[in-house]
Motif scaffolding. Structure first.
Motif, PDB file in Angstrom:
ATOM      1  N   PHE A   1       0.835  -1.181   0.000  1.00 30.29           N
ATOM      2  CA  PHE A   1       0.000   0.000   0.000  1.00 30.29           C
ATOM      3  C   PHE A   1       0.878   1.241   0.000  1.00 30.29           C
ATOM      4  O   PHE A   1       1.867   1.316   0.733  1.00 30.29           O
ATOM      5  N   ALA A   2       0.501   2.198  -0.791  1.00 24.87           N
ATOM      6  CA  ALA A   2       1.268   3.434  -0.871  1.00 24.87           C
ATOM      7  C   ALA A   2       1.025   4.276   0.382  1.00 24.87           C
ATOM      8  O   ALA A   2      -0.109   4.362   0.873  1.00 24.87           O
ATOM      9  N   PRO A   3       2.081   4.892   0.925  1.00 24.01           N
ATOM     10  CA  PRO A   3       1.901   5.716   2.124  1.00 24.01           C
ATOM     11  C   PRO A   3       1.115   6.989   1.806  1.00 24.01           C
ATOM     12  O   PRO A   3       1.206   7.542   0.707  1.00 24.01           O
ATOM     13  N   HIS A   4       0.318   7.431   2.772  1.00 22.52           N
ATOM     14  CA  HIS A   4      -0.454   8.676   2.687  1.00 22.52           C
ATOM     15  C   HIS A   4      -1.454   8.676   1.536  1.00 22.52           C
ATOM     16  O   HIS A   4      -1.798   9.725   1.007  1.00 22.52           O
ATOM     17  N   GLN A   5      -1.895   7.505   1.133  1.00 19.51           N
ATOM     18  CA  GLN A   5      -2.909   7.400   0.086  1.00 19.51           C
ATOM     19  C   GLN A   5      -3.962   6.397   0.525  1.00 19.51           C
ATOM     20  O   GLN A   5      -3.679   5.458   1.246  1.00 19.51           O
ATOM     21  N   THR A   6      -5.168   6.598   0.068  1.00 21.67           N
ATOM     22  CA  THR A   6      -6.251   5.671   0.348  1.00 21.67           C
ATOM     23  C   THR A   6      -6.235   4.570  -0.704  1.00 21.67           C
ATOM     24  O   THR A   6      -6.132   4.842  -1.898  1.00 21.67           O
ATOM     25  N   SER A   7      -6.302   3.351  -0.240  1.00 27.70           N
ATOM     26  CA  SER A   7      -6.365   2.198  -1.155  1.00 27.70           C
ATOM     27  C   SER A   7      -7.728   1.553  -1.012  1.00 27.70           C
ATOM     28  O   SER A   7      -8.210   1.339   0.101  1.00 27.70           O
ATOM     29  N   THR A   8      -8.349   1.243  -2.112  1.00 28.88           N
ATOM     30  CA  THR A   8      -9.652   0.590  -2.111  1.00 28.88           C
ATOM     31  C   THR A   8      -9.513  -0.778  -2.749  1.00 28.88           C
ATOM     32  O   THR A   8      -8.945  -0.912  -3.835  1.00 28.88           O
TER      33      THR A   8
END
Length: 119
Positions: free
Chosen positions: A1-8
């Motif tokens: 998961f990328a940091p500081h980003q929302t993952s759906t």
């Protein structure tokens, strides 16, 4: 998961399984195996939230050949927080394994505690 980003993530249930709180679980640990001569006494623990059916304790030599078995009686679930155990005597196989094998379709909570490598 990328940091500081929302993952759906979208998921779809393919097959409904047995809820973990409705599963038995038998387990052993290396400290549960006591060797005396050519025999082992293995303490099997009931760890699940429902009663565990009778099962087998299977000893295999290093190549994987079965060298002995023992019967694990049905064990109650420890819902009262008091340990539920059975001690099973089986032959010792240096360098082999001892494992719990349950019959039937009811899965356990985990299989990671069903096998011990023997020294």
């Amino acid at each position: 998961f990328a940091p500081h980003q929302t993952s759906t993530i979208e998921m779809k249930l393919v097959t409904k399984g047995v809820a973990y709180w409705s599963r038995p679980d038998l387990g052993i640990d290396p400290e549960d195996v006591k060797v005396s001569g050519g025999t082992m006494k293995v303490t099997v623990h009931s760890l699940g939230s429902v009663d565990a059916p009778a099962a087998s304790l299977v000893v295999r030599d290093k190549p994987g050949k079965i060298v002995g078995t023992g019967s694990i009686p049905a064990l109650k679930a420890p819902v009262d927080l008091v340990p539920k155990t059975a001690v099973v005597s089986v032959p010792y196989a240096k360098g082999g394994t001892v494992s719990i094998e349950m019959k039937g379709d009811l899965p356990e909570i985990t299989l990671m505690n069903n096998r011990v490598e023997l020294e």
